[in-house]
Scaffold this motif. Structure first.
Motif, PDB file in Angstrom:
ATOM      1  N   ASP A   1       0.815  -1.216   0.000  1.00 19.70           N
ATOM      2  CA  ASP A   1       0.000   0.000   0.000  1.00 19.70           C
ATOM      3  C   ASP A   1       0.849   1.267   0.000  1.00 19.70           C
ATOM      4  N   GLY A   2       1.980   1.234   0.683  1.00 22.97           N
ATOM      5  CA  GLY A   2       2.848   2.407   0.696  1.00 22.97           C
ATOM      6  C   GLY A   2       3.356   2.738  -0.696  1.00 22.97           C
ATOM      7  N   VAL A   3       3.708   1.702  -1.449  1.00 22.79           N
ATOM      8  CA  VAL A   3       4.172   1.906  -2.823  1.00 22.79           C
ATOM      9  C   VAL A   3       3.040   2.455  -3.683  1.00 22.79           C
ATOM     10  N   TRP A   4       1.840   1.855  -3.516  1.00 26.88           N
ATOM     11  CA  TRP A   4       0.704   2.295  -4.354  1.00 26.88           C
ATOM     12  C   TRP A   4       0.301   3.731  -4.022  1.00 26.88           C
ATOM     13  N   HIS A   5       0.425   4.131  -2.749  1.00 26.60           N
ATOM     14  CA  HIS A   5       0.142   5.524  -2.392  1.00 26.60           C
ATOM     15  C   HIS A   5       1.099   6.462  -3.138  1.00 26.60           C
TER      16      HIS A   5
ATOM     17  N   GLN B   1     -11.165   4.073 -14.516  1.00 26.41           N
ATOM     18  CA  GLN B   1     -12.392   4.762 -14.938  1.00 26.41           C
ATOM     19  C   GLN B   1     -13.560   4.416 -14.024  1.00 26.41           C
ATOM     20  N   GLU B   2     -13.636   3.148 -13.623  1.00 29.70           N
ATOM     21  CA  GLU B   2     -14.700   2.703 -12.732  1.00 29.70           C
ATOM     22  C   GLU B   2     -14.659   3.476 -11.412  1.00 29.70           C
ATOM     23  N   GLY B   3     -13.468   3.660 -10.871  1.00 28.30           N
ATOM     24  CA  GLY B   3     -13.345   4.375  -9.611  1.00 28.30           C
ATOM     25  C   GLY B   3     -13.764   5.828  -9.716  1.00 28.30           C
ATOM     26  N   VAL B   4     -13.390   6.473 -10.827  1.00 29.41           N
ATOM     27  CA  VAL B   4     -13.704   7.897 -10.992  1.00 29.41           C
ATOM     28  C   VAL B   4     -15.160   8.100 -11.390  1.00 29.41           C
ATOM     29  N   ARG B   5     -15.597   7.368 -12.394  1.00 27.22           N
ATOM     30  CA  ARG B   5     -16.924   7.601 -12.963  1.00 27.22           C
ATOM     31  C   ARG B   5     -18.037   6.991 -12.130  1.00 27.22           C
ATOM     32  N   ASP B   6     -17.848   5.764 -11.653  1.00 29.49           N
ATOM     33  CA  ASP B   6     -18.939   5.047 -11.006  1.00 29.49           C
ATOM     34  C   ASP B   6     -18.970   5.230  -9.491  1.00 29.49           C
ATOM     35  N   PHE B   7     -17.794   5.437  -8.883  1.00 28.71           N
ATOM     36  CA  PHE B   7     -17.766   5.570  -7.437  1.00 28.71           C
ATOM     37  C   PHE B   7     -17.457   6.992  -6.975  1.00 28.71           C
ATOM     38  N   GLY B   8     -17.203   7.879  -7.932  1.00 27.22           N
ATOM     39  CA  GLY B   8     -16.996   9.273  -7.590  1.00 27.22           C
ATOM     40  C   GLY B   8     -15.729   9.555  -6.816  1.00 27.22           C
ATOM     41  N   LEU B   9     -14.713   8.700  -6.953  1.00 30.40           N
ATOM     42  CA  LEU B   9     -13.456   8.901  -6.244  1.00 30.40           C
ATOM     43  C   LEU B   9     -12.609   9.967  -6.945  1.00 30.40           C
ATOM     44  N   SER B  10     -11.722  10.569  -6.191  1.00 26.06           N
ATOM     45  CA  SER B  10     -10.762  11.487  -6.802  1.00 26.06           C
ATOM     46  C   SER B  10      -9.801  10.673  -7.674  1.00 26.06           C
ATOM     47  N   LEU B  11      -9.099  11.359  -8.579  1.00 22.50           N
ATOM     48  CA  LEU B  11      -8.153  10.656  -9.449  1.00 22.50           C
ATOM     49  C   LEU B  11      -7.132   9.881  -8.630  1.00 22.50           C
ATOM     50  N   ARG B  12      -6.631  10.501  -7.566  1.00 21.86           N
ATOM     51  CA  ARG B  12      -5.605   9.848  -6.778  1.00 21.86           C
ATOM     52  C   ARG B  12      -6.152   8.622  -6.051  1.00 21.86           C
ATOM     53  N   ASP B  13      -7.327   8.760  -5.431  1.00 17.19           N
ATOM     54  CA  ASP B  13      -7.920   7.623  -4.723  1.00 17.19           C
ATOM     55  C   ASP B  13      -8.306   6.518  -5.692  1.00 17.19           C
ATOM     56  N   ALA B  14      -8.827   6.925  -6.851  1.00 15.57           N
ATOM     57  CA  ALA B  14      -9.222   5.926  -7.851  1.00 15.57           C
ATOM     58  C   ALA B  14      -8.003   5.160  -8.355  1.00 15.57           C
ATOM     59  N   TYR B  15      -6.884   5.868  -8.513  1.00 13.15           N
ATOM     60  CA  TYR B  15      -5.703   5.175  -9.020  1.00 13.15           C
ATOM     61  C   TYR B  15      -5.070   4.300  -7.943  1.00 13.15           C
ATOM     62  N   PHE B  16      -5.147   4.726  -6.682  1.00  9.37           N
ATOM     63  CA  PHE B  16      -4.685   3.868  -5.592  1.00  9.37           C
ATOM     64  C   PHE B  16      -5.479   2.563  -5.586  1.00  9.37           C
ATOM     65  N   ARG B  17      -6.796   2.686  -5.729  1.00 10.29           N
ATOM     66  CA  ARG B  17      -7.660   1.498  -5.789  1.00 10.29           C
ATOM     67  C   ARG B  17      -7.303   0.641  -7.009  1.00 10.29           C
ATOM     68  N   THR B  18      -6.982   1.299  -8.132  1.00 10.05           N
ATOM     69  CA  THR B  18      -6.606   0.581  -9.352  1.00 10.05           C
ATOM     70  C   THR B  18      -5.335  -0.228  -9.147  1.00 10.05           C
ATOM     71  N   MET B  19      -4.365   0.367  -8.494  1.00  8.34           N
ATOM     72  CA  MET B  19      -3.115  -0.339  -8.258  1.00  8.34           C
ATOM     73  C   MET B  19      -3.320  -1.523  -7.326  1.00  8.34           C
ATOM     74  N   GLN B  20      -4.198  -1.371  -6.356  1.00  2.00           N
ATOM     75  CA  GLN B  20      -4.496  -2.487  -5.462  1.00  2.00           C
ATOM     76  C   GLN B  20      -5.150  -3.639  -6.219  1.00  2.00           C
ATOM     77  N   LYS B  21      -6.078  -3.287  -7.093  1.00  2.00           N
ATOM     78  CA  LYS B  21      -6.882  -4.327  -7.734  1.00  2.00           C
ATOM     79  C   LYS B  21      -6.213  -4.936  -8.961  1.00  2.00           C
ATOM     80  N   THR B  22      -5.692  -4.075  -9.855  1.00  2.00           N
ATOM     81  CA  THR B  22      -5.187  -4.608 -11.122  1.00  2.00           C
ATOM     82  C   THR B  22      -3.782  -4.146 -11.456  1.00  2.00           C
ATOM     83  N   GLY B  23      -3.370  -3.005 -10.900  1.00  2.00           N
ATOM     84  CA  GLY B  23      -2.042  -2.484 -11.219  1.00  2.00           C
ATOM     85  C   GLY B  23      -0.937  -3.415 -10.796  1.00  2.00           C
ATOM     86  N   LYS B  24      -1.079  -4.026  -9.630  1.00  2.00           N
ATOM     87  CA  LYS B  24      -0.020  -4.918  -9.156  1.00  2.00           C
ATOM     88  C   LYS B  24       0.087  -6.149 -10.054  1.00  2.00           C
TER      89      LYS B  24
END
Length: 798
Positions: free
Chosen positions: A403-407, A698-721
């Motif tokens: 998580d520290g890396v993804w942040h 896109q799912e994080g930003v468009r569907d869940f209304g997350l900020s770009l940074r939070d959405a990308y953190f979630r992306t790295m957790q789910k699929t980026g790694k």
């Protein structure tokens, strides 16, 4: 309007409704394709490797039966004992090797040449007229008197530098191969020819005599021998990938799902290839590696997402598979369809071997769609976890470990981080464009670039080039004119001027033409006086000088309507070929040669084939990549319905492709038949990375209304790694290629390591930097309940 939900609701019942039946059908198909795959044959052909529609090749095909083609083998014997080759041991061995070559399958026996063949003769003027005969008399006996006679005849026949080494310490057997074996009526088996040549070498090579063999058949044989070791690297790659998957997923069962599904993809690929009536060309031996790589990439994404649903959302294996299917089927299939369409654009290259490579890759992409998007989802519904709670806790711990890396990585969605990244990309783009001018179309090296420089073949080629004025590298320019033009002084003089110009062109070792031979004969008619070593202006004297030259020499057609000029080149480097072809065209277009009775038509010989191939690749190179990216652009736009998505996915991909050319120039890799398709095929990996990352982002930003940074953190957790793992794992797997016996596999290893790694870095760092400026979605009003959608879908599936 058909939406993604419509597509999913139509497909889900087919997959999840009767899972056992769907899996049974897939297993039956796998067994069937496995049987077909076991029938896959090595299919190498000379005509497959040339652009038959190119104007040069039209000339080549028109005259190859009468004047010989470019498919030549040279078997050279070098003497390492005392003195010259005129001794019992060497000549006896040369005669036996000549006989062996004469009876090789597919040899055009009328065009076999050596000191012992009756078509290699000498002519001299003696008191009372002309005298001539075979260089080695028919009544040859191993006596000193006969050795002296053979030495004398060799000098008279003017074959030193051609069939006899310039220092007379070696001799050559030259033969031309037919594409169809006259004995069987089937395509010539080049692997068998190569095997027979190796047997000749093993049987007749001694301490005093070394044997050196070059030619297309030997190249194919050596590549096939090396390709058998490729499968060892294939096995090493599988083992290494399995270990990495186990370490990444934390479960041997899940690692097996990804790996076995990827192996099944390759089985389907070979099965489909055989079912379509194709074999596996040695130059396409690396395509299965790319198919395996793409399959692993998709499999890791799917299993990784399934694990997340199990661990994060407390779902059972069925629900986790269904949720994952709904989330990844459309973007994953879109990426694969994009790959498939992109590969099919390679069919625009009018070379059979490249088109077969494109179909091979397309079959592989189709297999991945079925196995990874149908078989893996079903398989995961049957995966049982002994201790679900412990498994979930273990996965949660693994997920949050980085998580520290993804942040930190998520910072690249902020302008302060994004701008430097884009500036670095701009510099990299400028460097790649600058290096592009240094890219060579064709080969950088003297020998065969597909084999290591220190390979036996390239060492043999070096020996022949250094001891003879000719090799397999020859360009035949067809001097087309009117019938009986060989007794027309003006025509013969122009052909002779052309031969002289070529003789003095950089990169040319020697030339051979009817005029050059006629001058030798005319001098012979005049007691060998050098002042008579000219083309006679009198047509009757000219006829006298030409009559002794038979059409079997390949220097003229029987009616003299075509008289080739054979140009022996120092090598077949791209710059050498380009320069010589340019000089031919320059001579042809000079005012004094433009409106004459002679048309110098390009080209035959293996250098003519290479010239045509290089021109086709140069002509189609940009067009192919434009088509590939046009297909990607359209499909990405249709899938995401967003120009921002297209920019974020395609821009990093394009940068990596352009930088790939720069890497090729640094590594000394030319753009040729074996490398051009790989650049296009490897684009598929980058598409997969970009599609998976952007879809979750896109799912994080468009569907869940997350900020770009939070959405990308979630992306790295789910699929980026998973993208990071795939890039590293595939790069490590391909790194084993650097130890291959095949130079083109080493070259492709270097290129693919860069492409896999750079595409991964582009998807992780460049994509969010671009999104910082282009991605802008309004926040959803109320959102939606995904679990209700899943439950509804599951009830419909049952």
């Amino acid at each position: 309007m058909i939406t993604q939900q419509h597509i999913l609701r139509a497909i889900e019942p087919l997959i999840y409704g009767k899972r056992w039946l769907s899996m049974a059908v897939l297993l039956v198909l796998t067994v069937m394709f496995g049987y077909l795959a076991s029938q896959t044959r090595i299919d190498a052909g000379y005509l497959k490797s040339i652009p038959t529609e190119h104007p040069y090749m039209e000339t080549f095909l028109e005259y190859r039966e009468d004047l010989g083609g470019a498919n030549v083998i040279l078997v050279t014997l070098m003497w390492h004992g005392e003195g010259k080759i005129y001794n019992e041991e060497f000549l006896a061995t040369l005669k036996e090797v000549t006989d062996e070559v004469f009876f090789l399958p597919g040899v055009n026996r009328a065009r076999v040449q050596s000191m012992f063949t009756p078509n290699v003769r000498y002519i001299e003027v003696v008191e009372g007229g002309l005298s001539g005969g075979n260089v080695v008399p028919a009544d040859y006996q191993p006596t000193q008197e006969m050795f002296d006679l053979v030495e004398t005849n060799t000098g008279k026949a003017d074959i030193i530098g051609r069939l006899v080494a310039e220092d007379e310490d070696g001799a050559m057997v030259q033969a031309q191969l037919l594409d169809i074996d006259p004995r069987t009526g089937e395509e010539l088996d080049y692997v068998e020819v190569s095997r027979r040549l190796d047997e000749i070498r093993a049987q007749y090579e001694t301490e005093n005599i070394s044997i050196h063999i070059i030619g297309f058949a030997k190249v194919v044989g050596d590549i096939v021998d090396g390709a058998l070791k490729v499968f060892v690297f294939f096995g090493i790659t599988l083992v290494l990938t399995a270990i990495l998957l186990w370490a990444y997923l934390g479960s041997p069962k899940l690692a097996a799902v990804v790996l076995v599904a990827s192996i099944i993809c390759v089985i389907w690929e070979f099965g489909l290839l055989t079912a379509a009536g194709f074999g596996l060309d040695p130059f396409a031996i690396l395509v299965p590696f790319l198919v395996l790589a793409v399959s692993v990439s998709h499999g890791v994404q799917y299993v990784n997402a399934w694990v997340h649903e199990m661990a994060d959302n407390n779902r059972n294996n069925f629900d986790a598979s269904l949720v994952t299917f709904r989330r990844l089927f459309i973007p994953g299939t879109t990426a694969l369809v994009t790959d498939l369409a992109g590969f099919l654009t390679i069919l625009l290259i009018p070379i059979d071997i490249v088109q077969e490579m494109a179909l091979n890759a397309a079959f592989g992409m189709f297999a991945i769609i079925i196995t990874n998007k149908v078989m893996v989802p079903i398989w995961l519904t049957y995966i049982s976890i002994k201790d679900p709670e412990a498994f979930k806790q273990k996965q949660l711990a693994r997920d949050h470990f980085y998580d520290g890396v993804w942040h930190w990585v998520s910072n690249f969605t902020r302008p302060s981080y994004a701008v430097p990244v884009l500036l670095v990309c701009g510099v990299a783009l400028g460097w790649a464009v600058w290096k592009y001018d240094e890219l060579q179309i064709g080969s950088f090296t003297e020998g065969v670039p597909e084999l290591r420089p220190d390979s036996r073949y390239n060492r043999d080629n070096h020996v022949i080039v250094n001891n003879f004025s000719l090799g397999t590298d020859q360009l035949k320019v067809m001097a087309e004119t009117d019938p009986e033009a060989c007794i027309n002084y003006e025509v013969m003089e122009e052909i002779d001027r052309f031969a002289w110009r070529m003789q003095n062109t950089k990169g040319v070792m020697s030339t051979m033409s009817l005029g050059q031979v006629a001058k030798q004969i005319n001098a012979g008619f005049n007691e060998g006086w050098l002042k008579f070593k000219i083309l006679p202006r009198n047509r009757y004297v000219l006829s006298q000088a030409i009559t002794p030259v038979p059409s079997s020499t390949g220097l003229l057609l029987p009616d003299c309507s075509v008289m080739p000029v054979i140009v022996f080149t120092a090598d077949h480097k791209a710059e050498t070929i380009q320069h010589i072809v340019k000089e031919v065209k320059k001579f042809r277009n000079e005012p004094e040669n433009r409106d004459t009775e002679v048309d110098f038509a390009l080209a035959s010989g293996n250098v003519g084939v290479m010239a045509a191939t290089n021109e086709v690749i140069e002509d189609k190179e940009i067009e192919i990549l434009l088509w590939v990216y046009l297909v990607i652009f359209i499909l990405m736009l249709l899938s995401f319905r967003s120009l921002a998505a297209v920019i974020c996915i395609v821009a990093p991909l394009s940068l990596v492709s352009i930088m790939g050319y720069g890497v090729m120039t640094l590594a000394g890799i030319g753009l040729k038949v074996a490398t051009l398709p790989v650049l296009a095929l490897a684009v598929g990996i980058g598409v997969d990375y970009g599609v998976y990352v952007y879809s979750v982002f896109q799912e994080g930003v468009r569907d869940f209304g997350l900020s770009l940074r939070d959405a990308y953190f979630r992306t790295m957790q789910k699929t980026g790694k998973a993208v990071v793992f795939t890039g590293i794992a595939l790069g490590m797997g391909v790194a084993t290629w650097l130890f291959s016996d095949l130079q083109f596999q080493i070259d492709m290893g270097v290129l693919l390591i860069f492409i896999f790694t750079a595409n991964m870095l582009g998807a992780i760092f460049v994509l969010p930097a671009l999104a910082c400026f282009f991605m802008n979605y309004p926040k959803p009003e109320g959102g939606y309940n995904r679990l209700e959608d899943i439950d509804e879908s599951r009830s419909k599936a049952h």
